[in-house]
Design an enzyme around this catalytic site. Structure first.
Site, short mmCIF file in Angstrom:
data_model
loop_
_atom_site.label_atom_id
_atom_site.label_comp_id
_atom_site.label_asym_id
_atom_site.label_seq_id
_atom_site.Cartn_x
_atom_site.Cartn_y
_atom_site.Cartn_z
N GLU A 28 48.81 -17.94 6.15
CA GLU A 28 49.07 -19.15 5.34
C GLU A 28 49.88 -20.20 6.09
O GLU A 28 50.49 -19.90 7.13
CB GLU A 28 49.78 -18.77 4.03
CG GLU A 28 51.17 -18.20 4.23
CD GLU A 28 52.09 -18.41 3.03
OE1 GLU A 28 52.24 -19.57 2.58
OE2 GLU A 28 52.66 -17.40 2.55
N LYS A 90 53.06 -29.19 -0.61
CA LYS A 90 52.82 -27.76 -0.84
C LYS A 90 51.66 -27.66 -1.82
O LYS A 90 51.76 -28.12 -2.96
CB LYS A 90 54.09 -27.14 -1.42
CG LYS A 90 53.97 -25.68 -1.83
CD LYS A 90 55.32 -25.18 -2.34
CE LYS A 90 55.18 -23.96 -3.20
NZ LYS A 90 56.44 -23.56 -3.82
N VAL A 110 50.01 -18.99 -0.92
CA VAL A 110 49.22 -17.74 -0.99
C VAL A 110 47.96 -17.98 -1.82
O VAL A 110 46.85 -17.61 -1.40
CB VAL A 110 50.07 -16.59 -1.59
CG1 VAL A 110 49.20 -15.40 -1.95
CG2 VAL A 110 51.16 -16.18 -0.60
N ASP A 142 57.94 -20.24 -15.57
CA ASP A 142 57.65 -20.39 -14.15
C ASP A 142 57.08 -19.09 -13.59
O ASP A 142 57.80 -18.16 -13.25
CB ASP A 142 58.92 -20.80 -13.38
CG ASP A 142 58.63 -21.19 -11.94
OD1 ASP A 142 57.48 -20.96 -11.48
OD2 ASP A 142 59.53 -21.72 -11.28
N SER A 144 54.27 -17.94 -10.71
CA SER A 144 53.50 -18.49 -9.59
C SER A 144 52.00 -18.38 -9.81
O SER A 144 51.50 -17.35 -10.30
CB SER A 144 53.86 -17.76 -8.30
OG SER A 144 53.06 -18.23 -7.24
N ALA A 145 51.29 -19.43 -9.40
CA ALA A 145 49.82 -19.41 -9.45
C ALA A 145 49.26 -18.34 -8.51
O ALA A 145 48.08 -17.96 -8.63
CB ALA A 145 49.27 -20.78 -9.08
N ASP A 146 50.09 -17.81 -7.61
CA ASP A 146 49.64 -16.72 -6.72
C ASP A 146 49.16 -15.52 -7.56
O ASP A 146 48.20 -14.84 -7.18
CB ASP A 146 50.79 -16.23 -5.82
CG ASP A 146 51.23 -17.25 -4.78
OD1 ASP A 146 50.59 -18.31 -4.65
OD2 ASP A 146 52.25 -16.98 -4.10
N LYS A 163 60.50 -11.36 -2.99
CA LYS A 163 61.96 -11.48 -2.95
C LYS A 163 62.54 -11.30 -4.34
O LYS A 163 61.91 -11.70 -5.33
CB LYS A 163 62.33 -12.89 -2.51
CG LYS A 163 62.03 -13.17 -1.08
CD LYS A 163 62.81 -14.39 -0.66
CE LYS A 163 62.64 -14.64 0.81
NZ LYS A 163 61.35 -15.26 1.11
N1 PSU Z 1 57.86 -16.37 -0.88
C1 PSU Z 1 58.49 -16.28 0.31
N2 PSU Z 1 58.25 -17.21 1.28
C2 PSU Z 1 57.40 -18.26 1.08
C3 PSU Z 1 56.72 -18.34 -0.18
C4 PSU Z 1 56.98 -17.37 -1.11
O1 PSU Z 1 59.24 -15.35 0.50
O2 PSU Z 1 57.22 -19.11 1.98
C5 PSU Z 1 55.71 -19.45 -0.41
C6 PSU Z 1 54.27 -18.88 -0.36
O3 PSU Z 1 53.43 -19.87 0.21
C7 PSU Z 1 53.93 -18.71 -1.83
C8 PSU Z 1 54.67 -19.84 -2.46
O4 PSU Z 1 52.55 -18.77 -2.10
O5 PSU Z 1 55.90 -19.93 -1.74
C9 PSU Z 1 54.93 -19.61 -3.93
O6 PSU Z 1 55.46 -20.77 -4.48
P1 PSU Z 1 55.59 -20.90 -6.08
O7 PSU Z 1 56.66 -19.92 -6.44
O8 PSU Z 1 55.99 -22.35 -6.28
O9 PSU Z 1 54.25 -20.57 -6.65
MN MN Z 2 56.47 -21.93 -9.80
#
Ligand code: PSU
Ligand code: MN
Length: 307
Positions: A28, A90, A110, A142, A144-146, A163
């Site tokens: 990524e 992002k 991701v 909140d 994540s879309a992941d 994390k």
């Molecule tokens: N977690 C990490 N390092 C990162 C990310 C997540 O430890 O760099 C990044 C990844 O690209 C992940 C994104 O897909 O943050 C998730 O962001 P959000 O929580 O806004 O969906």
């Molecule tokens: Mn988010």
């Protein structure tokens, strides 16, 4: 040759590898622009690519450049992403249509890396950590879309768990509900990125890249349509003391709340705060665990092409 999507560019090297049935590992680009500072981000991204090669696979770093979905970018392009850092958008699933239509750059999260990898025909992807259900999500929503992407896109994500800036228990519950396998590689416990343990037990443990590749193959043959998480603990020598890191994370989460940080800024803000609080220790651990994941991903990719 396969008729690829009109918005997609696959590098010559990656195209050739795919055509010949060679192992390929997607990587990524949000981790480059938003996950680490310059110049360590560029240095790490290039080292990760080398690590994939040393372990017998071809790397395909994924990004959006001037509105083109890219599977396989050059060292110059990696440097560009690293230097621009947070100035690059992002890009998660929701952002792709507008970024492509207006010909902008986008750092692939991701979720977005899974989408582009799948369009390109790449099934295996290595990163640091996945996004998940944030602490307090019962109020902020909140999530994540992941996680949703893992539910609907058939790509395997090799990571060091997630994390504990996240609610790891709720993240596992969400993935269970969505039918996403979370496989512990030689561990019974979900690793928490900087530490090998989280206290959350996993349903499945596999001990070899071959078993993981074969499980993914079955998932594809059954046409489930969903992805898979492989959780690979950080090597013991690079793990951070759990008291130290948990204090840093708790402080960072508190500070983010006080500063009113929300939405997609939350993860990059927390990562930077944790780096500051740990005096850079977290960054070194982050680099080492990504390399460790790239190695395992390449080993799995080498087994997958034999299935
Ligand atoms: N977690 C990490 N390092 C990162 C990310 C997540 O430890 O760099 C990044 C990844 O690209 C992940 C994104 O897909 O943050 C998730 O962001 P959000 O929580 O806004 O969906
Ligand atoms: Mn988010």
């Amino acid at each position: 040759m396969k008729n690829y999507n009109e918005y997609l560019d696959i590098s010559d090297e990656v195209q050739e590898a795919l055509a010949k049935g060679k192992p390929v590992v997607a990587l990524e680009s949000t981790i480059i622009s938003h996950g680490m500072p310059y110049p360590q981000n560029v240095d790490t991204a290039l080292k990760v690519e080398s690590c994939v090669r040393e372990n017998g696979a071809i790397p395909a770093t994924i990004a959006i450049i001037k509105g083109r979905l890219k599977a396989g970018i050059s060292a110059e392009e990696i440097d560009y992403f690293g230097k621009k850092g947070l100035a690059i958008t992002k890009a998660s699933r929701r952002d792709i249509p507008t970024i492509v239509a207006t010909k902008q750059d986008g750092a692939a999260t991701v979720a977005t890396t899974m989408i582009i990898a799948h369009l390109a025909g790449i099934g295996i992807f290595a990163t640091g950590g996945i996004g998940g259900v944030h602490r307090g999500a019962e109020v902020t929503m909140d999530i994540s879309a992941d996680l949703e992407e893992l539910a609907k896109t058939p790509v395997m994500v090799i990571c060091a768990g997630a994390k504990s800036i996240l609610d790891l228990g709720l993240t596992l519950e969400y993935l269970e509900t969505k039918g996403v396998p979370v496989i512990g590689y030689q561990t019974k416990e979900l690793p928490a990125f900087f530490t090998r343990q989280s206290g959350f037990m996993l349903n499945t443990t596999l001990n070899t890249p071959k078993e993981i590749a074969e499980s993914f193959y079955v998932q594809q043959k059954l046409d489930f349509g969903s992805g898979m998480v492989v959780a690979n603990p950080i090597p013991e020598a690079h793990a951070i003391d759990s008291r130290l890191i948990n204090d840093a994370i708790n402080n960072a989460v508190k500070k983010a709340k006080e500063a009113g940080i929300h939405g997609k800024d939350t993860t990059p803000y927390l990562l930077n705060e944790i780096k500051e609080i740990t005096g850079g220790k977290s960054l070194e651990a982050n680099i080492q665990l990504v390399l460790n994941n790239a190695k395992l991903a390449a080993q799995i990719a080498c087994e997958y092409v034999k299935c």
